[in-house]
Write an enzyme that holds these catalytic residues in place. Structure first.
Site, short mmCIF file in Angstrom:
data_model
loop_
_atom_site.label_atom_id
_atom_site.label_comp_id
_atom_site.label_asym_id
_atom_site.label_seq_id
_atom_site.Cartn_x
_atom_site.Cartn_y
_atom_site.Cartn_z
CB SER A 292 30.78 39.87 32.11
OG SER A 292 31.73 40.55 32.97
CG HIS B 104 35.17 42.09 30.73
ND1 HIS B 104 34.34 43.15 30.18
CD2 HIS B 104 34.25 41.69 31.54
CE1 HIS B 104 33.32 43.44 30.87
NE2 HIS B 104 33.06 42.46 31.58
#
Length: 253
Positions: A153, A206
């Site tokens: 991610s 992230h």
């Protein structure tokens, strides 16, 4: 081994689904009277390397199952082992996933955003942005998060960051660019909020991936500039990313 696996189940770099393919693919496709040149040498269909990355993630997960999780042990982002010189973990962790749900969410997200970014950037820059984002994600996580982490991610957030830079840079060329930028910002904000509310999500990873993708895209492009109009009224643009201007400037000195 068991303790590491248990820790990873509580600290995986997971992500929420960003965009549907239908929405993301339409974001920059509204100007048919524009014709763009690219710095890539050959034509591309916009999803070859996306497909390869998807396949690689699935194959690695199958290998994880076949080796009873040993790949997780050898490749996860574990700060204490990175401190001992196992720097490869900064890259390998992005191809590992904690469970099948984690893998499916990340594959869905990559399939949603990847083809559009690959088509806009070209395969070489797409790969550069993806891997730079993955490593930037790992470095940020290493610096600010002590828990082990795995997942693609961070790299996917980097692709979203690249799309945001593209929309900002070319906002004068596309109708609805302001709305596209707002939607990208909303999706990023939603994911970050989800990350703050969940102990199992590495928000630092992230953020690192997002910043890494944005910075790489800013320097590598694409950065289209108007050149001329064709006889049939089409506006022709050439790709002049900042990195190429810097290189040419150094050569001329």
């Amino acid at each position: 081994m068991e303790n590491l696996a248990a820790a990873l189940s509580l600290s995986c770099s997971s992500c929420f689904a960003f965009f549907s393919r239908k929405h993301f693919g339409k974001m920059f496709g509204g100007k048919r009277n524009l014709q763009f040149g690219t710095s890539e040498d050959k034509p591309f269909d916009g999803r070859l390397w996306t497909n390869i990355l998807l396949t690689l993630n699935v194959l690695v997960y199958i290998s994880q199952i076949a080796t009873q999780g040993k790949l997780i042990f050898w490749g996860a982002k574990v700060n204490s082992l990175i401190d001992k010189g196992q720097l490869w973990r900064l890259a390998t962790c992005s191809f590992l996933h904690a469970n099948i749900g984690h893998l499916m969410v990340n594959c869905y997200s990559l399939n949603s955003v990847g083809p559009t970014v690959e088509k806009l950037s070209g395969p070489r820059r797409f790969l550069a942005i993806y891997f730079a984002s993955a490593i930037a994600s790992s470095l940020m996580s290493y610096q600010f998060c002590q828990s082990p982490a795995v997942g693609a991610s961070g790299a996917i957030f980097g692709l979203v960051g690249s799309a945001a830079v593209f929309a900002l840079r070319h906002r004068s060329l596309f109708g609805g660019a302001k709305q596209d930028i707002q939607q990208i910002a909303q999706v990023i904000a939603i994911n970050m909020v989800i990350g703050f509310l969940s102990r199992s999500i590495d928000n630092w990873g992230h953020l690192g991936g997002l910043l890494g993708g944005a910075v790489m895209s800013w320097f590598l492009g694409p950065a289209w500039r108007f050149e001329f109009k064709t006889d049939d009224g089409r506006s022709v643009f050439t790709d002049q990313p900042p990195i190429s201007r810097l290189i040419n400037r150094r050569r001329s000195i």
